[in-house]
Structures are given as C-alpha cells and as structure tokens.
Design a protein around this motif. Structure first.
Motif, mmCIF file in Angstrom:
data_model
loop_
_atom_site.group_PDB
_atom_site.id
_atom_site.type_symbol
_atom_site.label_atom_id
_atom_site.label_comp_id
_atom_site.label_asym_id
_atom_site.label_seq_id
_atom_site.Cartn_x
_atom_site.Cartn_y
_atom_site.Cartn_z
ATOM 1 N N LEU A 25 0.826 -1.217 0.000
ATOM 2 C CA LEU A 25 0.000 0.000 0.000
ATOM 3 C C LEU A 25 0.858 1.265 0.000
ATOM 4 N N LEU A 26 1.936 1.260 0.762
ATOM 5 C CA LEU A 26 2.827 2.414 0.767
ATOM 6 C C LEU A 26 3.383 2.666 -0.625
ATOM 7 N N LEU A 27 3.773 1.606 -1.317
ATOM 8 C CA LEU A 27 4.306 1.747 -2.673
ATOM 9 C C LEU A 27 3.240 2.256 -3.643
ATOM 10 N N GLU A 28 2.001 1.834 -3.442
ATOM 11 C CA GLU A 28 0.911 2.244 -4.327
ATOM 12 C C GLU A 28 0.460 3.677 -4.073
ATOM 13 N N GLU A 29 0.415 4.069 -2.807
ATOM 14 C CA GLU A 29 -0.288 5.291 -2.423
ATOM 15 C C GLU A 29 0.608 6.487 -2.115
ATOM 16 N N GLU A 30 1.822 6.257 -1.674
ATOM 17 C CA GLU A 30 2.663 7.359 -1.197
ATOM 18 C C GLU A 30 3.674 7.758 -2.272
ATOM 19 N N LYS A 55 8.557 -2.187 -10.980
ATOM 20 C CA LYS A 55 9.168 -0.966 -11.485
ATOM 21 C C LYS A 55 8.479 0.219 -10.812
ATOM 22 N N HIS A 56 9.142 0.808 -9.834
ATOM 23 C CA HIS A 56 8.562 1.957 -9.145
ATOM 24 C C HIS A 56 9.688 2.888 -8.700
ATOM 25 N N LYS A 57 9.333 4.112 -8.377
ATOM 26 C CA LYS A 57 10.333 5.108 -8.013
ATOM 27 C C LYS A 57 10.890 4.882 -6.616
ATOM 28 N N THR A 58 10.103 4.277 -5.758
ATOM 29 C CA THR A 58 10.527 4.097 -4.375
ATOM 30 C C THR A 58 11.588 3.005 -4.278
ATOM 31 N N LYS A 59 12.667 3.329 -3.605
ATOM 32 C CA LYS A 59 13.723 2.347 -3.366
ATOM 33 C C LYS A 59 13.291 1.410 -2.244
ATOM 34 N N VAL A 60 13.426 0.108 -2.458
ATOM 35 C CA VAL A 60 13.115 -0.883 -1.426
ATOM 36 C C VAL A 60 14.425 -1.523 -0.970
ATOM 37 N N GLY A 231 -6.312 -6.150 4.308
ATOM 38 C CA GLY A 231 -6.161 -4.972 3.461
ATOM 39 C C GLY A 231 -6.662 -3.709 4.123
ATOM 40 N N ASN A 232 -7.715 -3.835 4.926
ATOM 41 C CA ASN A 232 -8.248 -2.674 5.649
ATOM 42 C C ASN A 232 -7.359 -2.283 6.820
ATOM 43 N N VAL A 233 -6.805 -3.267 7.509
ATOM 44 C CA VAL A 233 -5.897 -2.971 8.624
ATOM 45 C C VAL A 233 -4.628 -2.296 8.095
ATOM 46 N N ALA A 234 -4.121 -2.771 6.968
ATOM 47 C CA ALA A 234 -2.947 -2.152 6.360
ATOM 48 C C ALA A 234 -3.248 -0.702 5.963
ATOM 49 N N TRP A 235 -4.437 -0.473 5.418
ATOM 50 C CA TRP A 235 -4.842 0.878 5.020
ATOM 51 C C TRP A 235 -4.916 1.801 6.231
ATOM 52 N N ALA A 236 -5.379 1.289 7.364
ATOM 53 C CA ALA A 236 -5.426 2.087 8.592
ATOM 54 C C ALA A 236 -4.019 2.532 8.995
ATOM 55 N N HIS A 237 -3.026 1.686 8.760
ATOM 56 C CA HIS A 237 -1.642 2.066 9.068
ATOM 57 C C HIS A 237 -1.167 3.206 8.176
ATOM 58 N N VAL A 238 -1.514 3.148 6.905
ATOM 59 C CA VAL A 238 -1.121 4.217 5.988
ATOM 60 C C VAL A 238 -1.745 5.545 6.425
ATOM 61 N N LEU A 239 -3.012 5.508 6.799
ATOM 62 C CA LEU A 239 -3.704 6.727 7.227
ATOM 63 C C LEU A 239 -3.156 7.261 8.543
ATOM 64 N N ALA A 240 -2.844 6.369 9.484
ATOM 65 C CA ALA A 240 -2.265 6.810 10.751
ATOM 66 C C ALA A 240 -0.902 7.445 10.520
ATOM 67 N N ARG A 242 0.019 8.992 7.811
ATOM 68 C CA ARG A 242 -0.228 10.318 7.227
ATOM 69 C C ARG A 242 -0.584 11.332 8.322
ATOM 70 N N ALA A 243 -1.385 10.903 9.270
ATOM 71 C CA ALA A 243 -1.772 11.806 10.359
ATOM 72 C C ALA A 243 -0.552 12.209 11.188
ATOM 73 N N LEU A 244 0.331 11.269 11.462
ATOM 74 C CA LEU A 244 1.527 11.570 12.251
ATOM 75 C C LEU A 244 2.497 12.462 11.487
ATOM 76 N N ARG A 245 2.465 12.390 10.146
ATOM 77 C CA ARG A 245 3.339 13.231 9.327
ATOM 78 C C ARG A 245 2.801 14.641 9.166
ATOM 79 N N ASP A 246 1.546 14.826 9.478
ATOM 80 C CA ASP A 246 0.913 16.149 9.413
ATOM 81 C C ASP A 246 1.126 16.844 10.757
ATOM 82 N N SER A 247 1.833 17.954 10.775
ATOM 83 C CA SER A 247 2.221 18.599 12.034
ATOM 84 C C SER A 247 1.018 18.984 12.900
ATOM 85 N N GLU A 248 -0.077 19.387 12.268
ATOM 86 C CA GLU A 248 -1.267 19.758 13.039
ATOM 87 C C GLU A 248 -1.975 18.529 13.597
#
Length: 377
Positions: A25-30, A55-60, A231-240, A242-248
C-alpha cells in the motif's frame, strides 16, 4: 498539511502477513516516498522476487536481521522519517516461549525506540492488539467498546502482557524532544482479529478442520468478536502514518491508541471460519458438550499443575483460561475514533474480503489434494 518533499519509512516485521500488505500500500499510495526499508528475520523468497521485479520510483531496501540486534536497528533507522513497527511473536500459550516473546515484543520495541531517539526519527507507529484491552471475562459482555472505556487486559499470559508493556513504552515517549531538535510523535493501532489471504492463524484452523473431516470446532453459543480484513488494517496504518506526518494532526493523534475494525459483521471465531469456508464443504462441529464453566475451571487446574511443575520442567497445558475467554466471550469494539481522527474508511467491503479469503482457502485445499483423496470414501 503533509510535507511535499521526499520521505522514507522503515517497516519491521516486513515479511509477515500484515507487514507485506502495508508495504504494498505504501508503494501504491505514497508518491513522495523515496525509500522503504523492510526489516525482518525471515523473508518469503516470492515476496523478495515480487519487489525486485516491480518498477517503481521508491527504493526498497531489504534488511535481514534480528529485532534485538542494536547495531542493525541503528543502521536501519539512520536517516529515516518514520517507523512502522509490526514485528512481534503471537502465542496463546503460558510458558513455552515466554522469554523469547518478552524479548522480541518488549525488549525489541524498547531497543527500536532507543534507536529512533538516538538518530532522530520523528514518527513511530506501533501495531498493537485488541488483547491489550481484553476480554477478561466470559460472563461480562463488552459491546462496541471504545478507547474511552479504558479497557485493560488483566491476564498474565505472555502475549497480551508483552503487547501491553510495549504499547505503553511507545505512547509514553510521544512529545519527547530529540537530539536534532525535532519532536517524536507516536501512536498505536489495536487491530481486532486479522484475516485474509496468507493468514497463518486462519491456515492453522483450516488444516485443523481438514484433519477432523472438514469439521470446525465450535465456540460457546452466543460468543461474538470482531474480525477485520488485512487490506483494511494495512490501510489504517497508511492513514495513521499520514496523520503523524501532518504537524497539526500529529498534535491530536500523538500518544493515542485506536481500535481498528471494518464492516465485517461480528461472529464467533468458529462461525466466522465456517462462513469463509462453507463453500468448500466445511461444517461446524456439534455444540460444546461439557458445561463451559467446568471447562474453564479445568483450565485453571491445568495452569496450577503447570506452575507447580515449572521448577522441574515446562508443561504447556493444551488450553488455558485466557485462550478460552478470548474465543468464547462477547467482546466487540468500535472504530469510530479511528474513522473520526484518522479519516479511516475500509477500502474493502465485507463481500470483497470474504470472496478473496474464500478463494485463498480454495488454494489451500488444492495444495492438500492428495490428503483429501486419501480421506475420500
């Protein structure tokens, strides 16, 4: 607002059931994610092949090693923006692997936190467990429990105890000032029972039922729990994240824990396994013949025997009160807080999740075709 410049992420337990889905999900969405470092002791060769061919821009960057290796952890965290810590050992027993579980789940988390503080990682997301909250009693139902209820597991069993200690350590450092002048923000997700393609726990239940003429062992009548698709639990991690990366948002989310469920209707664990596998000819076993109270106190006696024998040798009872309570209680949780504060909405419906998981169960049966032929009349 999220920063638009590049960032990087370390995922521990990356070769596991949930870790792999988070990485995908991180590779797909971020799109601004420059590097993912994937850390685990063991990786499925197919998993590594999949990412080498993408083939993606993100280095793994694959990092094989132990969560107790302090030198490795410092190297893994160097220059990283965020850590998602999913690595742990799940076990429902009493003694068999207590030292190992405590080392990995508690000491490993503490060492990772120390590495983050030492090198200045500002974001730490921890994968906790519903077992940090309970259930503690099979006679006291909990329906739609939420974070404000301050539910806390009272069992001394190693797994829930270790997850509780680790989560407390993670949340306690939220807001701490780092050496580089940044502030670390942490939060914890408490997923309910996670199912889906590749679930080791579900696979064990299916194989166990196969060994019993496709019969699923039935839980106590009226038992009920939440289940959530991987898949839903993984998505919750991506959203959390994002929230932690948002300073507000990080000011509100930091130091908090969140229950993660989805739209899967609550079932008992046995009814749920049957719902996923019935199209393949599985059936539910007969109702528990022994009064559950007698079964519970029998488990207590086995635990006493185990304790008395412990100085001589380790006796692991076939079942214990915590496991019986976990699988035979009414214990459901609400994810309203995650939906409100993290913007969480399941990406997969119950129908989609059920279909995908059932198809995977079909592949398990195909892998056991010779076994099934031998069992056929």
């Amino acid at each position: 607002m999220l920063p638009v410049d590049g960032w990087s992420c370390l995922v521990t337990g990356a070769g596991g059931f949930l870790g792999q889905r988070i990485i995908r999900l991180l590779l797909e969405e971020e799109k601004q994610l420059e590097e993912i470092r994937v850390l685990d002791k063991v990786f499925n060769p197919q998993f590594l092949l999949e990412f080498s061919e993408l083939k993606h821009k993100t280095k793994v960057t694959v990092m094989k090693g132990d969560i107790l290796d302090e030198q490795l952890l410092h190297k893994a965290c160097q220059g990283i923006t965020a850590v998602i810590h999913t690595a742990c050992i799940i076990d429902t027993g009493l003694h068999l692997r207590r030292e190992t579980i405590m080392n990995v789940n508690v000491k490993g988390t503490q060492l990772l936190l120390e590495a983050c503080i030492s090198v200045g990682v500002p974001i730490f997301l921890y994968t906790s467990s519903l077992e940090v909250a309970g259930p503690n009693s099979y006679v006291k139902p909990v329906l739609n429990g939420h974070e404000g209820d301050l539910l806390e597991n009272t069992w001394n069993n190693t797994y829930p105890y270790s997850k509780m200690l680790a989560e407390k350590a993670v949340l306690a450092i939220d807001g701490q000032l780092l050496r580089n002048g940044a502030t670390i923000h942490t939060c914890s997700l408490r997923p309910v029972y996670i199912y889906g393609e590749g679930s080791i726990l579900l696979q064990h239940e299916i194989i166990r039922a196969l060994n019993n003429d496709k019969t699923i062992k039935r839980n106590r009548e009226g038992a009920m729990a939440n289940q959530a698709y991987v898949g839903n639990v993984a998505w919750a991690h991506v959203l959390a994240l994002r929230a932690l990366r948002d300073s507000e948002k990080a000011q509100r989310v930091g130091g908090q824990f969140y229950y993660i469920c989805d739209d899967t209707p609550p079932h008992s664990y046995s009814d749920f396994n049957y719902e996923l596998s019935k199209e393949w000819g599985f059936k539910l076993g007969s109702k528990i013949g022994i009064p559950f109270t007698l079964l519970y106190w029998s488990a207590f006696l086995l635990e006493i025997i185990s304790l008395m024998l412990h100085p001589i040798f380790i006796y692991e009872p076939p079942f214990n009160r915590h496991l019986l309570t976990l699988t035979n209680s009414v214990f459901t949780l609400s994810d309203k807080k995650a939906r409100k504060e993290l913007g969480y909405e399941p990406r997969f419906s119950w129908l989609e999740a059920k279909q995908k998981t059932s198809q995977w169960i079909g592949t398990l049966l195909a892998q056991n075709r010779e076994y099934l032929k031998a069992k056929a009349p």
